[in-house]
Design a protein around this motif. Sequence first.
Motif, PDB file in Angstrom:
ATOM      1  N   GLY A 141      31.183  40.902  43.685  1.00  0.00           N
ATOM      2  CA  GLY A 141      32.566  41.243  44.002  1.00  0.00           C
ATOM      3  C   GLY A 141      33.225  40.200  44.868  1.00  0.00           C
ATOM      4  O   GLY A 141      32.663  39.133  45.145  1.00  0.00           O
ATOM      5  N   CYS A 142      34.425  40.521  45.308  1.00  0.00           N
ATOM      6  CA  CYS A 142      35.201  39.647  46.173  1.00  0.00           C
ATOM      7  C   CYS A 142      36.232  40.513  46.893  1.00  0.00           C
ATOM      8  O   CYS A 142      36.183  41.736  46.835  1.00  0.00           O
ATOM      9  CB  CYS A 142      35.871  38.528  45.370  1.00  0.00           C
ATOM     10  N   ALA A 143      37.173  39.879  47.574  1.00  0.00           N
ATOM     11  CA  ALA A 143      38.190  40.627  48.310  1.00  0.00           C
ATOM     12  C   ALA A 143      39.083  41.402  47.341  1.00  0.00           C
ATOM     13  O   ALA A 143      39.377  40.946  46.238  1.00  0.00           O
ATOM     14  CB  ALA A 143      39.035  39.672  49.146  1.00  0.00           C
ATOM     15  N   MET A 144      39.506  42.594  47.769  1.00  0.00           N
ATOM     16  CA  MET A 144      40.360  43.472  46.956  1.00  0.00           C
ATOM     17  C   MET A 144      41.709  43.608  47.653  1.00  0.00           C
ATOM     18  O   MET A 144      41.799  44.186  48.739  1.00  0.00           O
ATOM     19  CB  MET A 144      39.705  44.843  46.780  1.00  0.00           C
ATOM     20  N   ILE A 145      42.738  43.069  47.036  1.00  0.00           N
ATOM     21  CA  ILE A 145      44.046  43.070  47.688  1.00  0.00           C
ATOM     22  C   ILE A 145      44.595  44.481  47.857  1.00  0.00           C
ATOM     23  O   ILE A 145      45.187  44.812  48.889  1.00  0.00           O
ATOM     24  CB  ILE A 145      45.034  42.175  46.907  1.00  0.00           C
ATOM     25  N   GLY A 146      44.412  45.349  46.855  1.00  0.00           N
ATOM     26  CA  GLY A 146      44.933  46.703  46.935  1.00  0.00           C
ATOM     27  C   GLY A 146      44.312  47.487  48.071  1.00  0.00           C
ATOM     28  O   GLY A 146      45.007  48.079  48.910  1.00  0.00           O
ATOM     29  N   GLN A 147      42.970  47.500  48.135  1.00  0.00           N
ATOM     30  CA  GLN A 147      42.284  48.236  49.179  1.00  0.00           C
ATOM     31  C   GLN A 147      42.512  47.611  50.547  1.00  0.00           C
ATOM     32  O   GLN A 147      42.563  48.312  51.560  1.00  0.00           O
ATOM     33  CB  GLN A 147      40.790  48.301  48.879  1.00  0.00           C
ATOM     34  N   SER A 148      42.649  46.289  50.602  1.00  0.00           N
ATOM     35  CA  SER A 148      42.932  45.627  51.880  1.00  0.00           C
ATOM     36  C   SER A 148      44.285  46.060  52.427  1.00  0.00           C
ATOM     37  O   SER A 148      44.436  46.298  53.630  1.00  0.00           O
ATOM     38  CB  SER A 148      42.892  44.102  51.708  1.00  0.00           C
ATOM     39  N   ILE A 149      45.270  46.177  51.541  1.00  0.00           N
ATOM     40  CA  ILE A 149      46.596  46.608  51.989  1.00  0.00           C
ATOM     41  C   ILE A 149      46.569  48.075  52.416  1.00  0.00           C
ATOM     42  O   ILE A 149      47.210  48.460  53.404  1.00  0.00           O
ATOM     43  CB  ILE A 149      47.633  46.364  50.877  1.00  0.00           C
ATOM     44  N   ILE A 150      45.820  48.914  51.675  1.00  0.00           N
ATOM     45  CA  ILE A 150      45.668  50.315  52.096  1.00  0.00           C
ATOM     46  C   ILE A 150      45.089  50.366  53.512  1.00  0.00           C
ATOM     47  O   ILE A 150      45.533  51.143  54.365  1.00  0.00           O
ATOM     48  CB  ILE A 150      44.744  51.078  51.122  1.00  0.00           C
ATOM     49  N   ASN A 151      44.092  49.530  53.763  1.00  0.00           N
ATOM     50  CA  ASN A 151      43.446  49.508  55.074  1.00  0.00           C
ATOM     51  C   ASN A 151      44.415  49.065  56.168  1.00  0.00           C
ATOM     52  O   ASN A 151      44.508  49.692  57.229  1.00  0.00           O
ATOM     53  CB  ASN A 151      42.233  48.575  55.034  1.00  0.00           C
ATOM     54  N   ILE A 152      45.146  47.977  55.907  1.00  0.00           N
ATOM     55  CA  ILE A 152      46.067  47.458  56.918  1.00  0.00           C
ATOM     56  C   ILE A 152      47.199  48.447  57.175  1.00  0.00           C
ATOM     57  O   ILE A 152      47.559  48.717  58.331  1.00  0.00           O
ATOM     58  CB  ILE A 152      46.632  46.092  56.480  1.00  0.00           C
ATOM     59  N   LYS A 153      47.758  49.008  56.110  1.00  0.00           N
ATOM     60  CA  LYS A 153      48.837  49.983  56.273  1.00  0.00           C
ATOM     61  C   LYS A 153      48.349  51.244  56.981  1.00  0.00           C
ATOM     62  O   LYS A 153      49.122  51.929  57.665  1.00  0.00           O
ATOM     63  CB  LYS A 153      49.417  50.361  54.913  1.00  0.00           C
ATOM     64  N   GLY A 154      47.065  51.582  56.827  1.00  0.00           N
ATOM     65  CA  GLY A 154      46.503  52.750  57.480  1.00  0.00           C
ATOM     66  C   GLY A 154      46.102  52.512  58.923  1.00  0.00           C
ATOM     67  O   GLY A 154      45.584  53.418  59.579  1.00  0.00           O
ATOM     68  N   GLY A 155      46.304  51.305  59.420  1.00  0.00           N
ATOM     69  CA  GLY A 155      45.981  51.003  60.818  1.00  0.00           C
ATOM     70  C   GLY A 155      44.652  50.318  61.021  1.00  0.00           C
ATOM     71  O   GLY A 155      44.278  50.010  62.152  1.00  0.00           O
TER      72      GLY A 155
END
Length: 540
Positions: A305-319
Amino acid sequence: MTEFIKKRVSNVRNDIFSGVTVALALVPEAVAFAFVAGVDPLVGLYAAFMVGLITSIFGGRPGMISGATGALAVVMVSLVSEGNAMGEPGENLGLYYLFATVILMGIIQMLAGVLKLGKFVRLIPHPVMMGFVNGLAIVIFLSQLGMFKQTVAGEKVWLQGTSLYFMIGLVALTMLIMWGLPQIKKLSKLPEALIAILVVSAIVIFAKLDVATVGSFIRDGGGEGLKGGFPVPNLETFSKVPFTWESIKFILPYSLILAAIGLIESLMTLNLVDDLTETRGNGNRECLAQGGANIITGLFGGMGGCAMIGQSIINIKGGGRGRLSGIVAAVMLLMFILFASSYIEQVPIAALVGVMFMVVIGTFAWSSFRIINKIPKTDLFVLILVSALTVFFDLAIAVIAGVIVSALVFSWENATRIRARKRMKEDGTKTYEIWGPLFFGSITAFNDKFDVKNDPDKVEIDFIESRVSDHSALEAILSIVEKYEAAGKSLHLKHLSEECKELLYKSNPKFREVIIEDIDDPRYHLAANPEKFPKGLLEN
């Protein structure tokens, strides 16, 4: 001290809740990408767990989420198919070739980190970055449309009637909750995505609505369920895949492609998270972590795998800001597999689709529509090109093409900026004052500036407002010198940089006779640490 402790506790709480949200969103993504690659869902889930955990601990970007991705899966599908064909009839070796390829992919990525190639992501122009973001947002959106289908008689068909209305309604409700919760201050401290998933799941379970769930999604794809054991080393790979030149020739191209796609997506996602958090990650450290994670994933039977932009944004937006958020996401994903599979399988797909649709809205660079008439047409072309290539091909092709086109445009524009001001001195010497960069692209225009046949016997070429950039430029200067010498005329060169003079002296001793050493020759050395200079010196 009290304030410091409060902030730390607050960050821990945000990281934990955000990590749980990401873990829920990871399940259908990892399963879907495993189906794309043609492997068992657990192969994708194990990859999401191991890659996510290792990169969260050792990676160069706290808060970034990694796991099995679609960009890698679309390459793996042909690898698995061809690998199956290489074995005996009925012997499917594709999965083992996949594990071997992932291990080699990780080694290549670690070499990239050791060689510090991660810094080259800085060469990616902003239009390429915007095109990457827009293209990936479109890819995420299109991938979610597949959730609006169901399997009927072995074929995927679009939902119809009540099933479609329920799906649309639950997706809309999820998006509405995520949009409205930030307006309520008391609840805004919790990730709105997590609350939306829990609310919609409760509605579906208690109302006993007949809608697609994580469990039905896995079974429709041919999987047996989410439940699995703790990942263990898959030593069969070394016995099933022969260590021969033929095997290496087969897996090496795939390893190089997967390593390139993985690093490009990871480093560009790292840049995006940097912008969202206004902090700076470490690209080379991320290369090492991604490589190490893929080596271990391949050894333990994961698809890489590698970095996931969708899940990374969910994480950042969630704090989620720290490493703890990624660790929690990976560990919770494993807990789902080991102990809570029956509960997670009841989560409606509609809730997760709604979350991803909100990610699409937050990811897409809507400002690109406002700047259409405000940026150069070439930058607009690159933006659209990268977006389209990301959608129709893959990220690596899109980014490489965007960088190449941007470089060609830059070279062409600078090639037309070479100028030569001509003036005569009182002693009859003609001076060419060169302005603009001299490099391979501007050589033709540079040569056209000189009139060797009609020039006087004494000629000077002044480079004080020019920069000699490459070997082609040196050859062009040598050619001009030889032309004037062949015509029996005297030529002198002025205001060349120290580096250029050294290269010219090495290429031909005659340059020591035609180069004039001036006290005001330019010095092009760059300051390694401008902070060391006295205040006000740089301005003067």
